[in-house]
Design a protein around this motif. Structure first.
Motif, PDB file in Angstrom:
ATOM      1  N   MET B   1      -2.374  -5.790 -20.714  1.00 47.70           N
ATOM      2  CA  MET B   1      -2.522  -6.674 -19.562  1.00 47.70           C
ATOM      3  C   MET B   1      -2.084  -5.958 -18.282  1.00 47.70           C
ATOM      4  SD  MET B   1      -3.470  -9.585 -18.491  1.00 47.70           S
ATOM      5  CE  MET B   1      -3.419 -10.271 -16.858  1.00 47.70           C
ATOM      6  N   SER B   2      -0.886  -5.400 -18.375  1.00 45.73           N
ATOM      7  CA  SER B   2      -0.389  -4.756 -17.157  1.00 45.73           C
ATOM      8  C   SER B   2      -1.243  -3.527 -16.822  1.00 45.73           C
ATOM      9  CB  SER B   2       1.075  -4.369 -17.310  1.00 45.73           C
ATOM     10  OG  SER B   2       1.183  -3.299 -18.228  1.00 45.73           O
ATOM     11  N   PHE B   4      -4.390  -3.340 -17.247  1.00 51.42           N
ATOM     12  CA  PHE B   4      -5.575  -3.898 -16.593  1.00 51.42           C
ATOM     13  C   PHE B   4      -5.284  -4.171 -15.123  1.00 51.42           C
ATOM     14  CE2 PHE B   4      -7.927  -7.585 -15.171  1.00 51.42           C
ATOM     15  CZ  PHE B   4      -9.221  -7.216 -15.457  1.00 51.42           C
ATOM     16  N   VAL B   5      -4.099  -4.766 -14.890  1.00 52.88           N
ATOM     17  CA  VAL B   5      -3.735  -5.094 -13.506  1.00 52.88           C
ATOM     18  C   VAL B   5      -3.623  -3.827 -12.682  1.00 52.88           C
ATOM     19  CG1 VAL B   5      -1.939  -6.060 -12.033  1.00 52.88           C
ATOM     20  CG2 VAL B   5      -2.623  -7.258 -14.108  1.00 52.88           C
ATOM     21  N   VAL B   6      -3.021  -2.802 -13.259  1.00 50.20           N
ATOM     22  CA  VAL B   6      -2.865  -1.555 -12.505  1.00 50.20           C
ATOM     23  C   VAL B   6      -4.230  -0.959 -12.189  1.00 50.20           C
ATOM     24  CG1 VAL B   6      -2.038   0.820 -12.610  1.00 50.20           C
ATOM     25  CG2 VAL B   6      -0.576  -1.047 -13.369  1.00 50.20           C
ATOM     26  N   ALA B   7      -5.117  -0.934 -13.211  1.00 52.31           N
ATOM     27  CA  ALA B   7      -6.404  -0.289 -13.018  1.00 52.31           C
ATOM     28  C   ALA B   7      -7.264  -1.050 -12.023  1.00 52.31           C
ATOM     29  CB  ALA B   7      -7.123  -0.160 -14.357  1.00 52.31           C
ATOM     30  N   TYR B   8      -7.147  -2.365 -12.015  1.00 54.66           N
ATOM     31  CA  TYR B   8      -8.025  -3.160 -11.147  1.00 54.66           C
ATOM     32  C   TYR B   8      -7.271  -3.773  -9.991  1.00 54.66           C
ATOM     33  CZ  TYR B   8     -11.556  -2.276 -14.536  1.00 54.66           C
ATOM     34  OH  TYR B   8     -12.440  -1.626 -15.334  1.00 54.66           O
ATOM     35  N   PHE B   9      -6.134  -3.173  -9.647  1.00 56.59           N
ATOM     36  CA  PHE B   9      -5.328  -3.689  -8.550  1.00 56.59           C
ATOM     37  C   PHE B   9      -6.123  -3.808  -7.238  1.00 56.59           C
ATOM     38  CE2 PHE B   9      -2.282  -2.971  -5.071  1.00 56.59           C
ATOM     39  CZ  PHE B   9      -1.479  -4.082  -5.267  1.00 56.59           C
ATOM     40  N   PRO B  10      -6.888  -2.790  -6.832  1.00 58.81           N
ATOM     41  CA  PRO B  10      -7.609  -2.934  -5.561  1.00 58.81           C
ATOM     42  C   PRO B  10      -8.603  -4.072  -5.579  1.00 58.81           C
ATOM     43  CG  PRO B  10      -7.834  -0.705  -6.442  1.00 58.81           C
ATOM     44  CD  PRO B  10      -7.106  -1.486  -7.458  1.00 58.81           C
ATOM     45  N   ALA B  44      -5.033  -3.269   3.241  1.00 56.47           N
ATOM     46  CA  ALA B  44      -4.246  -2.034   3.176  1.00 56.47           C
ATOM     47  C   ALA B  44      -3.800  -1.727   1.753  1.00 56.47           C
ATOM     48  CB  ALA B  44      -3.035  -2.142   4.093  1.00 56.47           C
ATOM     49  N   LEU B  45      -3.675  -2.780   0.922  1.00 54.23           N
ATOM     50  CA  LEU B  45      -3.108  -2.564  -0.420  1.00 54.23           C
ATOM     51  C   LEU B  45      -3.915  -1.587  -1.283  1.00 54.23           C
ATOM     52  CD1 LEU B  45      -1.769  -6.133  -1.233  1.00 54.23           C
ATOM     53  CD2 LEU B  45      -0.461  -4.069  -0.754  1.00 54.23           C
ATOM     54  N   PRO B  46      -5.257  -1.699  -1.329  1.00 50.82           N
ATOM     55  CA  PRO B  46      -5.992  -0.713  -2.145  1.00 50.82           C
ATOM     56  C   PRO B  46      -5.732   0.721  -1.709  1.00 50.82           C
ATOM     57  CG  PRO B  46      -7.428  -2.497  -1.489  1.00 50.82           C
ATOM     58  CD  PRO B  46      -6.152  -2.694  -0.740  1.00 50.82           C
ATOM     59  N   GLY B  47      -5.580   0.907  -0.396  1.00 58.25           N
ATOM     60  CA  GLY B  47      -5.291   2.251   0.099  1.00 58.25           C
ATOM     61  C   GLY B  47      -3.953   2.746  -0.431  1.00 58.25           C
ATOM     62  N   LEU B  48      -2.954   1.875  -0.386  1.00 62.46           N
ATOM     63  CA  LEU B  48      -1.636   2.266  -0.900  1.00 62.46           C
ATOM     64  C   LEU B  48      -1.725   2.574  -2.391  1.00 62.46           C
ATOM     65  CD1 LEU B  48       0.583  -0.339   0.969  1.00 62.46           C
ATOM     66  CD2 LEU B  48       0.299   2.085   1.461  1.00 62.46           C
ATOM     67  N   TRP B  49      -2.516   1.754  -3.087  1.00 61.64           N
ATOM     68  CA  TRP B  49      -2.713   1.974  -4.517  1.00 61.64           C
ATOM     69  C   TRP B  49      -3.307   3.356  -4.765  1.00 61.64           C
ATOM     70  CZ3 TRP B  49      -7.458   2.517  -7.131  1.00 61.64           C
ATOM     71  CH2 TRP B  49      -7.393   2.409  -8.526  1.00 61.64           C
ATOM     72  N   ALA B  50      -4.298   3.702  -3.935  1.00 65.35           N
ATOM     73  CA  ALA B  50      -4.954   5.005  -4.119  1.00 65.35           C
ATOM     74  C   ALA B  50      -3.991   6.142  -3.821  1.00 65.35           C
ATOM     75  CB  ALA B  50      -6.184   5.099  -3.217  1.00 65.35           C
ATOM     76  N   VAL B  51      -3.181   5.952  -2.780  1.00 62.67           N
ATOM     77  CA  VAL B  51      -2.250   7.011  -2.410  1.00 62.67           C
ATOM     78  C   VAL B  51      -1.202   7.205  -3.504  1.00 62.67           C
ATOM     79  CG1 VAL B  51      -0.439   7.631  -0.769  1.00 62.67           C
ATOM     80  CG2 VAL B  51      -2.605   6.734   0.062  1.00 62.67           C
ATOM     81  N   ALA B  52      -0.814   6.091  -4.138  1.00 63.79           N
ATOM     82  CA  ALA B  52       0.220   6.171  -5.170  1.00 63.79           C
ATOM     83  C   ALA B  52      -0.265   6.914  -6.410  1.00 63.79           C
ATOM     84  CB  ALA B  52       0.686   4.770  -5.543  1.00 63.79           C
ATOM     85  N   GLY B  53      -1.593   7.093  -6.524  1.00 65.04           N
ATOM     86  CA  GLY B  53      -2.127   7.830  -7.664  1.00 65.04           C
ATOM     87  C   GLY B  53      -1.877   7.116  -8.983  1.00 65.04           C
ATOM     88  N   PRO B  54      -2.544   6.000  -9.171  1.00 63.42           N
ATOM     89  CA  PRO B  54      -2.245   5.148 -10.318  1.00 63.42           C
ATOM     90  C   PRO B  54      -2.743   5.722 -11.645  1.00 63.42           C
ATOM     91  CG  PRO B  54      -4.181   4.371  -9.223  1.00 63.42           C
ATOM     92  CD  PRO B  54      -3.719   5.551  -8.434  1.00 63.42           C
ATOM     93  N   GLN B  55      -2.143   5.263 -12.717  1.00 58.79           N
ATOM     94  CA  GLN B  55      -2.629   5.591 -14.050  1.00 58.79           C
ATOM     95  C   GLN B  55      -3.789   4.653 -14.373  1.00 58.79           C
ATOM     96  OE1 GLN B  55      -1.171   7.999 -16.201  1.00 58.79           O
ATOM     97  NE2 GLN B  55      -0.170   8.601 -14.298  1.00 58.79           N
ATOM     98  N   GLY B  56      -4.837   5.188 -14.935  1.00 58.03           N
ATOM     99  CA  GLY B  56      -5.892   4.324 -15.438  1.00 58.03           C
ATOM    100  C   GLY B  56      -7.000   4.052 -14.439  1.00 58.03           C
TER     101      GLY B  56
END
Lengths: 493, 462
Positions: B1-2, B4-10, B44-56
């Motif tokens: 679940m988590s 999924f949330v990380v991967a589709y956060f943006p 702005a959040l998707p950008g931050l997500w991208a900068v953070a270099g997420p797993q998945g």
């Protein structure tokens, strides 16, 4: 002691100064002073480097090199050898002259005016110093922008059309060269050290003959437009005529020289085989230009336009010498280009002075200026004679070397070159006669040279005489790089 | 679940943000400034997500989350005061903007034909409404209709193409279905390319572009041209990279013709325009020709080149259309080229941004457009499209011409009294957005390695 980034300093010092200009925009006098100081600083810097170079502190070449776009092997790499040094000092000198020559064009928006001149110095210095072909292409394209605005905003007459014409002509050549530069990068991708844009590495590239000729054609088209070689010279007379005085100085003294310099520095060593193949065509175009320019110049009614056409002739001769295959003529071409920058710089400043004083530069209102303004007359005659290659003045050495060199490789071309030089005398003498002698045809007063103009012309005159009497040091500076290039292009020489 | 949330956060951010903005309007007393701030926060959040270099997260999702975040943020900044002064600010404007960005993101990272269609349509439907956001503006309504009708047609063509591909391969996954041999796949692919080409305004299906851009409010036009073009180009790149060799042999000549035609039509069309927005529209058509050329060379380094060019292009059009909006008075947009005369001296900063945007569109150094052209043409040459590249460079000269025309109007002609130079107060958000775009264009031109390195790091391993 860590070495100063001398070369970056030479290139970007004028640009930094240009960025300061807007802060002074309310005050024309402050703008002038600051621009003059900036140009003096640039000249001092170049003189210092020339001194250090002559003293041998830098070895054969001064190099700056840093990774810039590593994924494509593009480096920020600059190198200064004797040949570059000549043109770098020339650029700084002409830059100073531009500042001195501008008193009537800068009244509106002085900050923008001087900022553009300084910015164009940056791009021209960049061309003379770049040793990465991508960096060179970048400066090559960039040099159009300040000159475009200089002509378009501060020019006279139909300035907008002229500025567009200048830009489009140059951009056409520039973009085709840009494509050729990309192609070189693609070709070098197969080399052992990967994609690469260093001139040195690219000269060692094994380019198929057919491809090499196309790339050479693209490079040379771009340079020929800038030089200008007929039949792609059409932008030049208009641009020179409508540009402000400083714009004409930059065009004739610097932009035209970037074309000749790039032909020697880039086109010849990169594509020696194609250079051989195209040499006859380029020689013919250069020599035809010499005659054509003389014929057209005689018919001109505007002083500046006449001088503009004389540029086509002189530079045509330089091109014929560059591709001739004679080492002597190659050295002569370098000297002729420097000499042309000085003499045409002087003539354009004087033509600008005529325009400022009389409101027009047409021959119909000139005449008798020697009596009205003897100092002006003397300076004008001096520049005309230097342009006509009087012995003892700069033009003579270059032209003599070119003719001697040409005689050794091609008697016909040499004979035509001599005849062409004789043809230039016709319009130059007409220029002197119609401007200086005869009855005055305008009732307007014609004040003699003021202190500022005297300084400007003295600077150029010292250069002209020095080059005419002691060309040795300049030739010595250029000798080693030219030998290397000649050995690569004409190995049997 | 988590995971999924990380991967589709943006995606979740944009969807939820859009909903929240719409729901906010139900509350009684929401200050008008609340909508853009909320929307900006969620954009702005998707950008931050991208900068953070997420797993998945897939590389393409990462890249596009960052790019679309920048585009959406800049658009919100440009729109905020613009829409307020013209009386069409509201919940729907910002909600639709976020959802449109969501559609673009889905379109860009879709691995599945259905997802691609859903993303495309979500992005487009919201855009139709955004273009018509000014209800009292007939030109905008007309533009929306002109976009909607051919757009629906293009969607039908696209869906039919997908159906053919599905019929031939039995798979809805893009990669797997395109690998299936046979003429049916190729025919389906051709129809898909026409549908995507419509959104990209590739010639000969580009005709809607100038009308729509002219009618849309300038910041919306900026969003339309940068965002939807970037996303549709991502889909194009994805499809092109998966095409089987035999389909390639069949379709690539047609694509080469389309690319050449697009470059020629865009650049030549722009020359004849008297309207700045139409001029920019034609220029964006021409830029898509370069993208298509890179897409044809997608497996020879064209993919990276195209992504860089898309990012640069997004900055260019945001800067250019944003500056057009910022240079306009309280009503409508400043559109006539003659109305730009002398503005370079009256409004040096706003006109300067427009000038940098134009210089970049024309590919002049030291802007991102110069490096972008270098990359795109380099990719085309290394893939062997020498003739196309030479043709493209010649049309680029024409591209220089119309950029100069507008630059000349800005700086070389005295202003006319008939066109007052008054502009509305853009406010800090738009000023910041314009400044960032201009700085980005010059920054990418001088130091392209930052972005190139990012792209290479994202896609190098894959």
């Amino acid at each position: 002691m860590r070495q100063l980034p001398w070369l970056s300093l030479i290139i970007f010092w004028p640009l930094v100064a240009a960025c300061v200009m807007p802060a002074l925009r309310g005050d024309a006098v402050a703008c002038r002073r600051f621009a003059l100081l900036a140009a003096l600083g640039e000249l001092a810097l170049c003189a210092l480097i020339a001194g250090l170079f002559a003293a041998g502190s830098f070895g054969p070449a001064l190099i700056e090199d840093a990774a810039w776009i590593p994924s494509f092997g593009i480096r920020y790499s600059l190198s200064l050898d004797g040949l570059s040094l000549i043109f770098v000092v020339l650029t700084a000198l002409i830059g100073l002259c531009c500042m001195l020559a501008s008193r009537h064009d800068d009244r509106e928006r002085p900050a923008l005016y001087y900022g553009l001149i300084l910015a164009s110095l940056t791009t021209v210095q960049g061309i003379f110093l770049a040793s990465d072909v991508f960096l060179f292409a970048l400066f090559w394209e960039a040099q159009l922008i300040p000159v475009f605005f200089l002509i378009g905003v501060f020019g006279h007459g139909d300035k907008l059309r002229v500025a567009m014409k200048f830009f489009l002509f140059s951009a056409t050549g520039g973009l085709l060269m840009f494509l050729a530069v990309i192609a070189l990068g693609v070709l070098s991708a197969g080399a052992p050290d990967g994609p690469n844009f260093a001139l040195e590495a690219l000269t060692r590239l094994d380019i198929p003959q057919n491809v090499g000729r196309w790339l050479f054609a693209a490079f040379v088209l771009s340079f020929a437009i800038k030089i200008p070689l007929i039949p792609v010279h059409m932008w030049l007379p208009d641009a020179h005529t409508e540009a402000p005085t400083a714009g004409s100085l930059i065009l004739a003294g610097l932009l035209l020289k970037t074309g000749g310099y790039a032909l020697i520095r880039f086109a010849l060593p990169l594509f020696p085989e194609a250079a051989h193949a195209f040499a006859p065509a380029l020689t013919v175009l250069g020599l035809v230009g010499l005659f054509y320019a003389s014929a057209v110049a005689v018919a001109q009614e505007d002083v500046k336009r006449l001088i503009a056409y004389s540029s086509i002739g002189h530079m045509g001769l330089a091109v014929a010498a560059i591709v001739s295959g004679s080492r002597l003529a190659l050295g002569g071409a370098v000297l002729l280009m420097v000499s042309h920058a000085l003499t045409s710089g002087g003539l354009f400043s004087l033509a600008g002075a005529i325009g400022e004083r009389l409101g027009s530069r047409r021959f119909t209102i000139l005449g008798g200026l020697w009596n009205k303004a003897p100092h002006f007359g003397a300076a004008f005659l001096f520049c005309v004679l230097a342009s006509a290659a009087l012995p003892g003045l700069s033009g003579f050495v270059g032209e003599a070397m070119i003719v001697f060199g040409l005689f050794k490789v091609n008697v016909l071309a040499a004979g035509l070159a001599v005849a062409g030089m004789a043809a230039t005398l016709v319009y130059l003498l007409r220029l002197a006669r119609d401007v200086l002698y005869g009855p005055p045809r305008s009732a307007l007063p014609f004040p003699d040279l003021d202190a500022r103009e005297t300084v400007l012309l003295s600077l150029l005159a010292v250069g002209i005489v020095w080059l005419g009497l002691f060309p040795g040091p300049v030739l010595g500076l250029a000798a080693e790089p030219l030998n290397a290039i000649a050995a690569r292009v004409w190995p049997g020489l | 679940m988590s995971a999924f949330v990380v991967a589709y956060f943006p995606h979740l951010c944009l969807a939820f943000g859009g909903l929240l903005v719409l729901c906010l309007s139900m509350a009684r007393s929401v200050p008008a400034g609340f909508y853009p701030v909320t929307a900006g926060l969620f954009a702005a959040l998707p950008g931050l997500w991208a900068v953070a270099g997420p797993q998945g997260g897939s590389p393409i999702a990462c890249f596009y989350a960052g790019l679309l975040s920048v585009i959406a943020l800049a658009t919100i900044g440009l729109l905020a005061r613009y829409a307020k002064r013209r009386g069409f600010a509201g919940d729907a404007l910002y909600g639709l903007l976020l959802w449109s960005a969501l559609g673009m993101l889905l379109l860009a990272d879709a691995d599945d034909w259905i997802m691609l269609a859903v993303g495309l349509e979500l992005a487009s439907l919201c855009l139709y409404a955004l273009i018509a956001a000014r209800l009292d503006d007939n030109l905008g309504t007309e533009a929306a209709l002109k976009y909607f009708l051919p757009g629906a047609m293009a969607l039908a063509v696209l869906l039919f193409g997908m159906a053919l591909i599905y019929a031939a391969s039995g798979s809805l996954e893009i990669a797997a279905s395109l690998a299936a041999p046979g003429p049916l796949t190729a025919a389906g692919l051709a129809l898909v390319l026409i549908g995507v080409g419509f959104k990209l305004s590739l010639a000969p299906v580009h005709l809607w572009t100038p009308d729509v851009y002219q009618g849309a409010p300038a910041p919306v036009a900026a969003f339309l041209s940068s965002g939807s073009k970037a996303a549709a180009a991502a889909a194009l790149l994805h499809v092109c990279s998966e095409v089987s060799p035999e389909a390639k042999e069949l379709l690539w000549p047609a694509l080469a013709v389309a690319a050449g035609l697009t470059m020629a039509v865009g650049n030549l069309g722009a020359v004849a325009q008297g309207s700045v927005k139409r001029l920019l529209a034609y220029s964006s058509i021409a830029q898509m020709g370069y993208i298509l050329m890179a897409a044809m060379a997608v497996n020879d380094g064209g993919g990276e080149a195209a992504l860089f060019y898309l990012a640069a292009f997004a900055l260019m059009d945001l800067a250019a259309f944003g500056a057009v909006g910022a240079l306009s008075a309280e009503i409508g947009d400043r559109d006539d080229i003659a109305a730009y005369r002398g503005l370079g001296y009256v409004h040096p900063w706003r006109a300067g941004v427009l000038a940098i945007g134009l210089a970049s569109l024309a590919g002049l150094p030291p802007t991102a457009g110069f490096v972008g052209k270098f990359l795109v043409f380099g990719a085309a040459l290394s893939a062997g499209y020498v003739g196309l590249a030479a043709f493209g460079i010649i049309t680029a000269v024409v591209g220089v011409f119309y950029a100069l025309r507008l630059l000349a109007a800005l700086y070389m002609r005295e202003s006319l009294i008939a066109h007052p130079a008054a502009v509305y107060a853009t406010g800090p958000a738009a000023t910041l957005a314009l400044g960032v775009m201009a700085a980005g264009l010059v920054g990418l031109g001088l130091f392209p390695q930052t972005l190139l390195g990012t792209i290479a790091a994202l896609f190098g391993g894959a």
